[in-house]
Design an enzyme around this catalytic site. Structure first.
Site, short mmCIF file in Angstrom:
data_model
loop_
_atom_site.label_atom_id
_atom_site.label_comp_id
_atom_site.label_asym_id
_atom_site.label_seq_id
_atom_site.Cartn_x
_atom_site.Cartn_y
_atom_site.Cartn_z
N HIS A 24 33.18 45.66 22.20
CA HIS A 24 33.26 44.30 21.66
C HIS A 24 31.89 43.69 21.35
O HIS A 24 31.56 42.57 21.73
CB HIS A 24 34.16 43.36 22.49
CG HIS A 24 33.78 43.13 23.93
ND1 HIS A 24 32.50 42.88 24.36
CD2 HIS A 24 34.55 43.05 25.04
CE1 HIS A 24 32.50 42.69 25.66
NE2 HIS A 24 33.72 42.79 26.10
N HIS A 78 42.47 42.09 36.78
CA HIS A 78 41.80 41.46 35.63
C HIS A 78 42.59 41.83 34.38
O HIS A 78 42.95 42.99 34.20
CB HIS A 78 40.37 42.01 35.57
CG HIS A 78 39.51 41.47 34.48
ND1 HIS A 78 39.72 40.25 33.90
CD2 HIS A 78 38.41 41.99 33.87
CE1 HIS A 78 38.79 40.04 32.97
NE2 HIS A 78 37.99 41.08 32.93
N GLU A 80 41.64 41.54 31.10
CA GLU A 80 40.96 41.89 29.86
C GLU A 80 41.51 43.25 29.37
O GLU A 80 41.81 44.13 30.18
CB GLU A 80 39.43 41.94 30.04
CG GLU A 80 38.72 41.99 28.70
CD GLU A 80 37.23 41.65 28.73
OE1 GLU A 80 36.67 41.40 29.81
OE2 GLU A 80 36.61 41.66 27.63
N ASP A 82 40.51 46.01 28.31
CA ASP A 82 39.99 47.31 28.75
C ASP A 82 40.60 47.72 30.09
O ASP A 82 40.48 48.89 30.48
CB ASP A 82 38.45 47.33 28.81
CG ASP A 82 37.83 46.16 29.53
OD1 ASP A 82 38.43 45.07 29.53
OD2 ASP A 82 36.73 46.31 30.09
N HIS A 145 35.43 38.36 36.06
CA HIS A 145 34.73 38.05 34.85
C HIS A 145 35.41 36.97 34.00
O HIS A 145 34.79 36.29 33.21
CB HIS A 145 34.58 39.38 34.09
CG HIS A 145 34.13 39.34 32.72
ND1 HIS A 145 34.71 40.02 31.69
CD2 HIS A 145 33.09 38.67 32.15
CE1 HIS A 145 34.08 39.81 30.57
NE2 HIS A 145 33.09 38.99 30.81
N ASP A 164 35.42 44.17 37.33
CA ASP A 164 34.19 44.30 36.54
C ASP A 164 32.90 44.28 37.39
O ASP A 164 31.91 44.93 37.03
CB ASP A 164 34.09 43.16 35.52
CG ASP A 164 34.86 43.46 34.24
OD1 ASP A 164 35.07 44.65 33.93
OD2 ASP A 164 35.24 42.51 33.55
N TYR A 196 24.30 46.12 32.44
CA TYR A 196 25.65 45.57 32.54
C TYR A 196 25.60 44.12 33.03
O TYR A 196 26.26 43.23 32.49
CB TYR A 196 26.43 46.45 33.52
CG TYR A 196 27.88 46.13 33.69
CD1 TYR A 196 28.84 46.77 32.93
CD2 TYR A 196 28.30 45.22 34.65
CE1 TYR A 196 30.19 46.50 33.10
CE2 TYR A 196 29.64 44.94 34.83
CZ TYR A 196 30.59 45.59 34.05
OH TYR A 196 31.92 45.32 34.24
N HIS A 229 34.50 49.98 36.03
CA HIS A 229 33.66 50.74 35.09
C HIS A 229 32.61 51.52 35.87
O HIS A 229 32.00 51.00 36.81
CB HIS A 229 32.90 49.82 34.13
CG HIS A 229 33.76 49.00 33.22
ND1 HIS A 229 34.47 49.55 32.17
CD2 HIS A 229 34.00 47.67 33.17
CE1 HIS A 229 35.11 48.58 31.52
NE2 HIS A 229 34.85 47.44 32.11
FE1 FEO Z 1 36.10 41.85 31.78
FE2 FEO Z 1 35.79 45.29 31.84
O1 FEO Z 1 36.55 43.65 31.42
#
Ligand code: FEO
Length: 405
Positions: A24, A78, A80, A82, A145, A164, A196, A229
């Site tokens: 993104h 979360h 989001e 991903d 996040h 995250d 990050y 991640h």
């Molecule tokens: Fe806030 Fe990895 O998504």
């Protein structure tokens, strides 16, 4: 990559995205991973999903351990995409599972999926879920996040699923910090953490500090942190907590990021004597041309450095577009604890240095005014002034840096 046991009966079942280079708008030269986890307890429990494009990866990993229809609980830390965009594919395999999510998470989920037939349990900080031998405790972390975010702590395993937070965009076959360091290096790992943090979590430093303090107050013993991640922190999870506290407290190197763009090389010519002046004051300097560098790298270099000089030619009485874009992006990240200055060339009316200074004021950053401007192309005299400007700015940065040691 096949599933990996990270604690007794707790497995990583995620996916590695070796190819993603634009996350993104955030450039990810090292790819990333979408981590999710399966707890093979009396009640089989999935923690998070993965990006939709990778749902076959996680489903294959889950199937290697159990029939997905046996999943009883799904924790969504979360929403989001991903992490949550595979939820409908997973729910199709275990339609009777109960989703554990925050109130804001449920509201967000309803904007992405038809949730009318799903069993959903709203949870808040302190709520628990007993899966058998394990007990999951939920900790809301709004804005870390997104507003929906939470973390999940597995009491008996001393394991924190941190979504995250504490992540890195690294595609690697190593699943753990010690494995990664063995095949790459601690420098590479630390760099990925800073990259990050700078690009995603910079605005949330205060929240990070208060959440870490909350975790410490709750007396949670943590011997593993599993983010959504990158690698999992098992060797020394305390080191990543400390690194985050340092980052949230504005830790930076005594160093200046010189970030610029140029039209006809005049602003570029100014960078050389400025950089020399900085070096002659004994301060390290990193020079970055914006159109030659991914934005995320420029942001990281900004964040690593105590001082930053922004160089821009004037175009139509304004900042050069790439510089304006960088400063707008930076303002959104709400930087703190850095000192700024501006330089640039102009042909007639000027305006770029003025506008850069205005941006620094909007960001409420320390700054050294008024900066330096050169008409058309720097003369020898201009270059001498640029050198003195660089020296003077380095002196100010050294002085300012003392506030942080
Ligand atoms: Fe806030 Fe990895 O998504």
């Amino acid at each position: 990559m096949k599933s990996v046991e990270i604690k007794p009966d707790i497995y990583w079942v995620g996916a590695i995205d070796w190819a993603v280079r634009d996350f993104h708008g955030y450039l990810t030269p090292n790819g990333t991973t979408y981590n999710n986890y399966l707890i093979m307890d009396e009640q089989v429990t999935l923690v998070d999903t993965v990006k939709q494009d990778f749902n076959t990866h996680t489903i294959k990993n889950i199937k290697s351990l159990t029939d997905p229809s046996k999943i009883v609980n799904i924790v969504i830390n979360h929403i989001e995409p991903d992490h949550a965009s595979s939820l409908d594919s997973i729910m199709a395999l275990c339609p009777n599972a109960t989703i554990y999510i925050t109130n804001k998470g449920q509201k967000g989920l309803a904007r992405h999926f038809d949730i009318s037939k799903w069993k959903i349990k709203i949870v808040k900080t302190g709520d628990t879920l007993k899966t058998g031998k394990y007990t999951l405790s939920f900790l809301e972390t709004p804005m870390l996040h997104w507003p929906d975010s939470m973390m999940t702590y597995v009491n008996e395993a001393k394991l924190l699923f941190s979504q995250d937070a504490f992540g890195q965009h690294l595609a690697t076959s190593a699943r753990f910090d010690d494995d990664f360091v063995e095949c790459a290096s601690i420098t590479e790992l630390n760099d990925a953490v800073v990259d990050y943090y700078a690009n995603i979590l910079m605005p949330f430093g205060r929240l990070i500090k208060s959440k870490i303090a909350e975790v410490q107050k709750l007396g949670l013993e943590i011997d593993m942190i599993a983010p959504d991640h990158g690698i999992i922190w098992r060797k020394d999870p305390g080191s990543i907590l400390k690194q985050y506290l340092d980052l949230a407290n504005g830790k930076a190197e005594l160093r200046i990021a010189l970030i610029y763009d140029t039209m006809w090389h005049s602003t570029e010519r100014m960078t050389i004597p400025i950089m020399q002046g900085i070096k002659d004051e004994g301060v390290d300097c990193k020079v970055i041309k914006l159109r030659a560098t991914p934005m995320s790298v420029a942001i990281k270099e900004f964040w690593k450095s105590r001082g930053c000089l922004i160089g821009s030619p004037t175009l139509n009485n304004l900042l050069f577009p790439s510089v304006a874009e960088f400063l707008t992006h930076l303002r959104g990240l709400r930087p703190k604890d850095r000192i700024m200055g501006a330089f640039g060339s102009y042909g007639w009316g000027g305006g770029a240095v003025r506008d850069a200074n205005e941006e620094f004021k909007r960001m409420k950053l320390e700054m050294v005014e008024p900066g330096i401007q050169v008409l058309y192309k720097p003369s020898l005299e201009d270059e001498n002034q640029c050198y003195e400007f660089g020296k003077n700015f380095a002196v100010k940065v050294k002085e300012y840096h003392k506030n942080f040691i």
